[in-house]
Structures are given as structure tokens and as C-alpha cells.
Design a protein around this motif. Structure first.
Motif, PDB file in Angstrom:
ATOM      1  N   VAL A 143       0.837  -1.208   0.000  1.00 26.67           N
ATOM      2  CA  VAL A 143       0.000   0.000   0.000  1.00 26.67           C
ATOM      3  C   VAL A 143       0.866   1.251   0.000  1.00 26.67           C
ATOM      4  N   ARG A 144       2.000   1.194   0.693  1.00 32.50           N
ATOM      5  CA  ARG A 144       2.881   2.366   0.762  1.00 32.50           C
ATOM      6  C   ARG A 144       3.494   2.726  -0.596  1.00 32.50           C
ATOM      7  N   GLN A 145       3.423   1.804  -1.554  1.00 30.37           N
ATOM      8  CA  GLN A 145       3.883   2.120  -2.906  1.00 30.37           C
ATOM      9  C   GLN A 145       3.009   3.200  -3.533  1.00 30.37           C
ATOM     10  N   ILE A 146       1.726   3.222  -3.152  1.00 31.23           N
ATOM     11  CA  ILE A 146       0.818   4.232  -3.704  1.00 31.23           C
ATOM     12  C   ILE A 146       0.349   5.245  -2.655  1.00 31.23           C
ATOM     13  N   ALA A 147       0.610   4.936  -1.384  1.00 31.56           N
ATOM     14  CA  ALA A 147       0.260   5.866  -0.291  1.00 31.56           C
ATOM     15  C   ALA A 147       1.459   5.949   0.659  1.00 31.56           C
ATOM     16  N   PRO A 148       2.537   6.592   0.209  1.00 27.76           N
ATOM     17  CA  PRO A 148       3.793   6.571   0.971  1.00 27.76           C
ATOM     18  C   PRO A 148       3.728   7.245   2.344  1.00 27.76           C
ATOM     19  N   ASP A 149       2.719   8.080   2.561  1.00 29.24           N
ATOM     20  CA  ASP A 149       2.616   8.780   3.848  1.00 29.24           C
ATOM     21  C   ASP A 149       1.898   7.965   4.928  1.00 29.24           C
ATOM     22  N   LEU A 150       1.368   6.794   4.572  1.00 27.39           N
ATOM     23  CA  LEU A 150       0.657   5.972   5.546  1.00 27.39           C
ATOM     24  C   LEU A 150       1.613   5.519   6.639  1.00 27.39           C
ATOM     25  N   LYS A 151       1.215   5.746   7.893  1.00 26.63           N
ATOM     26  CA  LYS A 151       2.051   5.365   9.031  1.00 26.63           C
ATOM     27  C   LYS A 151       1.426   4.188   9.773  1.00 26.63           C
ATOM     28  N   LEU A 152       2.285   3.378  10.374  1.00 26.28           N
ATOM     29  CA  LEU A 152       1.815   2.344  11.295  1.00 26.28           C
ATOM     30  C   LEU A 152       1.758   2.990  12.671  1.00 26.28           C
TER      31      LEU A 152
END
Length: 261
Positions: free
Chosen positions: A177-186
Motif C-alpha cells: 500500500v505504501r507504494q501508492i500511499a507513501p505517507d501511511l504510518k503504522l
């Protein structure tokens, strides 16, 4: 105006306590003075049932005011929000038809961002301090939608022998998912269904603490019959039995997530 923070609760393993955690953290956030929107992204509709009785939830599910209808029509999701019985806590209810949401998404342009687009005006309006999304226990196009619409993801993990099963797949999916939403944090992992008398909790905690760059929340949620009774009464446990142990734990978790005390 404070930026709306979008948090989803996700785990590809069922029974991890996602809906219960989402509901009670959301209610706890309102107790801390925040305005909260809960989005029920699961066809099981447990998040909706944590605020409304079965008759009302089925009325939402069978009507035109639910998440499935909003996604299918690619509408502004502001028009699908309902007020809950609790102050500063609103809901975007689910539908049993969410079981076919993958089919609805398949033919859509930029299908990974349909939920994000539908939420755009809600987020930008600043009407809510927090938007919490309950994702279904799967890994696919719809969960990717939920993650792409979120600022961060919190993973509830149950303290049982099978609680950690599939967590590696969840982490791999997050990297995709971070490939298309790089700002997503765990945002972190919260341990649920804890029985401190058993070794499973210690083993679960030790295993999770060994993971690199993964926050494990200090607050954990123990097994408590008050949770089941609150679910039976279609209410968050903090509202149903404020002096219960689990109510106190969910309040502490809400404080830990928001950084409020």
C-alpha cells in the motif's frame, strides 16, 4: 483549525477486537473533548451495532444511507453520515452488501482512492478531530482503499496462541500500500483479549517487542465480561459501564493515541 486525523483499525485475522477497539476508542476520544466520526467498513456491521440496535442497523443497511451506496455512487460521503445517540460521535453505517464491494471497485477508475475521494469534503471541513475506520478482516482492494484514505493504521492483536497468525502478511500488505500511499504510518499495535494469568500474553508481548520500528501501545485490553454486556446493549463499554476495568483501559488507550491526558 486542527487537521482531522484519519485512523483505521485493521488486521487480516478475524476476532482480533477491531470493531470493539474502534468503537470504544472513538467514544473515549469524545470524552476527551474531541469530535469523532466512525466509519463502518465491514459487512458484519459490528461497529454500527456498537451504537445502534439491530433493527436500526438493518434499516441503515437496507436503505440508501450507508457506506456501500456512497461508494457505489462515488458520492460525497457527508450525505451518508448519521448522528449516534452520543454527543460528538457520528457514524457512517455499513451494509451487508459490502460483501460485493470488491466487484463494485473493480471497474472504477483509480479504484484505490474512491473512499479517500468520498471523504475529501469531510476531512477538509474540519468537522471532526478524528475519523476512525473499521476495516474488514481481509487483504484486498477494499482494505487497500481504507488504508489509502487513512493517515495511520492501528493493528489490534489478540493475546491468544493464534493471535499473531498472519501478522507477517499484514505487514507485507502495508508495504504494498505504501507504494501508492507513501505517507501511511503504522500507528502501532494494541494487544487485546488479554488474560494475564496465561503465558500467551507474555509470549505475544515479547514477540511484538522484538519487531523493529513497530510501536506496541503501553495500554492493553484485558478480557472483561462488561464488554460482552455492552455489546449486547449496543453501547460502547465506556458509556455502558464507566467504572468497569475495560472502560478504564479503553480510556487510557484513547489518551495514548491522542496524546491527551
Amino acid at each position: 483549525m486542527r487537521k482531522t486525523r484519519v485512523i483505521c483499525f485493521a488486521n487480516n485475522k478475524g476476532g482480533s477486537g477491531k470493531s470493539t477497539t474502534c468503537s470504544n476508542v472513538g467514544y473515549g476520544m469524545t470524552e476527551l473533548g474531541n469530535r469523532v466520526l466512525l466509519i463502518d467498513g465491514d459487512m458484519q456491521m459490528n461497529l454500527s451495532l456498537s451504537l445502534f440496535d439491530e433493527e436500526k442497523v438493518l434499516e441503515f443497511a437496507q436503505g440508501s444511507r450507508n457506506l456501500y451506496e456512497g461508494i457505489k455512487r462515488q458520492d460525497d460521503l457527508r450525505d451518508y453520515i448519521v448522528h449516534s445517540p452520543y454527543e460528538n460521535l457520528d457514524l457512517l453505517p455499513s451494509s451487508t452488501l459490502m460483501s460485493s464491494i470488491e466487484y463494485e471497485l473493480f471497474t472504477k477508475w483509480q479504484r484505490e482512492y474512491i473512499l479517500k475521494k468520498g471523504m475529501k469534503n469531510i476531512v477538509e471541513s474540519g468537522s471532526y478531530d478524528y475519523i476512525l475506520i473499521d476495516a474488514p478482516p481481509t487483504l484486498g482492494g477494499w482494505v487497500m482503499n481504507v488504508l489509502c484514505a487513512s493517515d495511520e493504521v492501528i493493528i489490534p492483536v489478540e493475546s491468544t496462541p493464534w493471535g499473531l497468525f498472519g501478522l507477517g502478511n499484514m505487514f507485507e500488505f502495508l508495504e504494498e500500500v505504501r507504494q501508492i500511499a507513501p505517507d501511511l504510518k503504522l500507528g502501532g499495535i494494541v494487544i487485546t483479549k488479554v488474560d494475564t494469568r496465561k503465558n500467551y500474553f507474555k509470549q505475544t508481548l515479547e514477540t511484538l517487542k522484538e519487531l523493529e520500528n513497530v510501536k506496541v501501545f503501553d495500554t492493553y485490553i484485558r478480557v472483561d465480561s462488561a464488554v460482552e454486556w455492552s455489546q449486547d446493549n449496543n453501547a460502547p463499554v465506556i458509556a455502558y459501564k464507566k467504572n468497569s476495568r475495560s472502560a478504564g483501559e479503553y480510556m487510557e488507550l484513547a489518551k495514548e493515541i491522542t496524546g491527551q491526558s
